[in-house]
Scaffold this motif. Structure first.
Motif, PDB file in Angstrom:
ATOM      1  N   ALA A  20     -28.806  38.968  19.178  1.00 21.61           N
ATOM      2  CA  ALA A  20     -29.701  38.321  17.951  1.00 21.61           C
ATOM      3  C   ALA A  20     -30.918  37.485  18.534  1.00 21.61           C
ATOM      4  O   ALA A  20     -30.854  37.130  19.774  1.00 21.61           O
ATOM      5  N   GLY A  43     -30.690  38.998  13.333  1.00 24.41           N
ATOM      6  CA  GLY A  43     -30.639  40.161  14.326  1.00 24.41           C
ATOM      7  C   GLY A  43     -31.929  41.069  14.191  1.00 24.41           C
ATOM      8  O   GLY A  43     -33.015  40.721  14.115  1.00 24.41           O
ATOM      9  N   VAL A 125     -24.282  37.624  12.631  1.00 27.76           N
ATOM     10  CA  VAL A 125     -25.454  38.141  12.861  1.00 27.76           C
ATOM     11  C   VAL A 125     -25.984  39.009  11.702  1.00 27.76           C
ATOM     12  O   VAL A 125     -25.334  39.890  11.494  1.00 27.76           O
TER      13      VAL A 125
END
Length: 183
Positions: A20, A43, A125
């Motif tokens: 991320a 991300g 994420v």
């Protein structure tokens, strides 16, 4: 629409540390669950999305993901056998599929033999598809870890992807690819 649910006895360690850009720890949405902050970050981003919209998106999607994590695994009274409300924020089709995958998508298989859960990790994420600077699709990479107490003591790890789209009722899960490992 493709919905996939997979149960796995073992998983690679790579799902524990999804890549991320910028982690943003925020509090969990459930007051009934012992506090373990959900670590939410963006991300991959396909398209352009202003920073302010990224933060708002992360908060909106976190509410949906945390709603599922809490209802399916961490919150509620144990022992219990009713997990019919474990998929808030899921579309009707995804909710029906998750209900059939109840042992995977909730604590259904162990709920009657545990007296509680102790959350250890909540990580999300978000990979985002943005069109004209507006998010239109999100893949939420989720890792949840918790321990159970009672007659069945296990260390449980749930990991995978939730696929979300925005509709008239806000962000909703329309599909998933999830694994669950209990030792």
């Amino acid at each position: 629409m493709v919905l996939v649910g997979l149960a796995a006895a073992g998983c690679s360690g790579s799902d524990d540390e999804p890549e991320a850009d910028t982690p943003t720890p925020t509090a969990s949405s459930s007051a009934a669950t012992p506090e373990v902050a959900t670590d939410v970050s963006i991300g991959k981003l396909a398209g352009k999305l202003p920073t302010a919209r990224r933060a708002a998106l992360a908060g909106d999607v976190q509410q949906v993901v945390d709603g599922w994590i809490d209802a399916a695994y961490l919150a509620g009274d144990y022992p219990r056998t009713d997990f019919s409300d474990s998929w808030p924020g899921f579309t009707a089709g995804a909710r029906a599929t998750a209900s059939r995958d109840g042992d995977l998508m909730s604590n259904k298989e162990i709920g009657a033999s545990i007296d509680g859960v102790e959350p250890e990790k909540r990580q999300v994420v978000l990979d985002v598809l943005s069109v004209k600077k507006k998010p239109v699709g999100v893949t939420a990479h989720v890792v949840v870890r918790f321990a159970t107490t009672g007659d069945t003591t296990k260390d449980v790890r749930v990991a995978g992807r939730l696929y979300l789209t925005k509709g008239t009722h806000g962000w909703q899960v329309f599909g998933y690819d999830v694994t669950k490992d209990a030792r």
